[in-house]
Design a protein around this motif. Structure first.
Motif, short mmCIF file in Angstrom:
data_model
loop_
_atom_site.label_atom_id
_atom_site.label_comp_id
_atom_site.label_asym_id
_atom_site.label_seq_id
_atom_site.Cartn_x
_atom_site.Cartn_y
_atom_site.Cartn_z
N GLY A 28 59.36 105.07 -34.29
CA GLY A 28 60.59 105.55 -33.54
C GLY A 28 60.54 106.39 -32.35
O GLY A 28 61.19 106.31 -31.34
N MET A 81 64.67 97.18 -35.23
CA MET A 81 64.06 98.42 -35.78
C MET A 81 63.85 98.43 -37.09
O MET A 81 64.35 98.11 -38.29
N GLY A 96 62.84 104.81 -38.67
CA GLY A 96 64.07 103.86 -38.16
C GLY A 96 65.17 104.51 -38.10
O GLY A 96 66.02 104.22 -36.95
N THR A 142 67.18 105.32 -34.73
CA THR A 142 68.37 105.08 -34.31
C THR A 142 69.48 106.01 -33.86
O THR A 142 70.31 105.76 -32.86
N ILE A 187 71.27 97.26 -32.08
CA ILE A 187 69.99 97.39 -32.95
C ILE A 187 70.31 96.84 -34.26
O ILE A 187 71.23 96.93 -34.90
#
Lengths: 145, 134
Positions: free
Chosen positions: B45, B63, B72, B76, B88
């Protein structure tokens, strides 16, 4: 030769070593990457050898860090799922269950079985890829019946 | 996937694969390639955040959830805080309702359970309105 390749592949599916995901990967092969699946398999066995070694070291220490073991096995399961290594994936799932309940003996027993399935798969796939290369690219793209 | 695999090369879509697992990186990269979607790959990430900080942008981000350094969910959230409006799609082996809920609430547009296949990827593209299935 192509028939031999097909038979080996069929047996890998019939005996439960591989699942549909392997076929999905074969269907990604094209003229630009005719050996894509073999390349991914090579990556998988390199990565899984590292994970097996890490898990072995963790188990040899005697004190079971179930969180750490579960993390390793989560990675192992992820790779196995992505390549279609069905039997190995099943053992990973079982190992994680034993981690969840803190069953050290179950972990050891399952890990032993996992290594056995992993070694068998490796040997069979090496044989399959060697024959497939000799036979030519046509056979590898066909789904088993 | 039986039948035709769509070629989206003309749409000039771009994607970012965010996954710490080398096998998954290779497979997801190839899946996107097969659909004609140019894509980059990063391993966690934090790298996904860094690549956006460097000015790169993508139409689609695949992701993974569990990654070292920054997972993730964290990535995000961070990307959305940065104002990144890319679509995403969470792609993970974890499928417990609570885990999926947490991941979706971090800012996902879609979610698919691994292993990723051409069919699942086409489904993502359809759900995110990049591609109309006929």
């Amino acid at each position: 030769m192509q028939r031999q390749v097909a038979l080996i592949k069929q047996s890998l599916f019939d005996q439960g070593y591989l699942d549909e995901q392997f076929v999905e990967l074969e269907e990604l092969q094209d003229d630009a990457n005719p050996n894509f699946v073999e390349e991914v398999a090579t990556l998988y066995f390199k990565d899984s050898a590292r994970l097996i070694s890490n898990i072995e070291q963790a188990l040899e220490r005697g004190s079971f860090d179930f969180n750490r073991l579960d993390n390793y096995m989560h990675q192992f399961k992820g790779s196995s799922t992505s390549i279609g290594a069905s039997k190995v994936k099943t053992e990973c799932t079982m190992f994680r269950e034993y981690c969840r309940v803190g069953n050290a003996e179950g972990c050891l027993r399952t890990f032993k079985q996992l290594k056995k399935e992993h070694a068998t798969l490796r040997k069979k796939l090496e044989q399959y890829f060697q024959l497939a290369r000799q036979a030519g690219p046509k056979e590898t793209a066909r789904r088993p019946k | 996937m039986a039948g035709e695999v769509p070629n989206l090369e003309a749409s000039k879509l771009t994607a970012l694969v965010v996954d710490d697992n080398f096998v998954n990186q290779s497979v997801h990269h190839k899946l996107l390639d097969r659909l004609g979607i140019k894509n980059d790959v990063v391993s966690n990430g934090q790298e996904a955040v860094d690549v956006h900080c460097s000015g790169r942008n993508y139409d689609l981000i695949l992701m993974d959830m569990d990654m070292p350094i920054m997972n993730g969910i964290q990535a995000t959230r961070r990307l959305r805080e940065m104002g990144i409006e890319s679509k995403i799609a969470g792609v993970t082996t974890r499928a417990e309702e609570e885990e999926v809920k947490e991941f979706m609430e971090a800012g996902l547009n879609d979610f698919q359970e691994k292993p990723l296949t051409i069919s699942k990827l086409v489904s993502i593209l359809h759900n995110l309105e990049f591609y109309v299935q006929t």
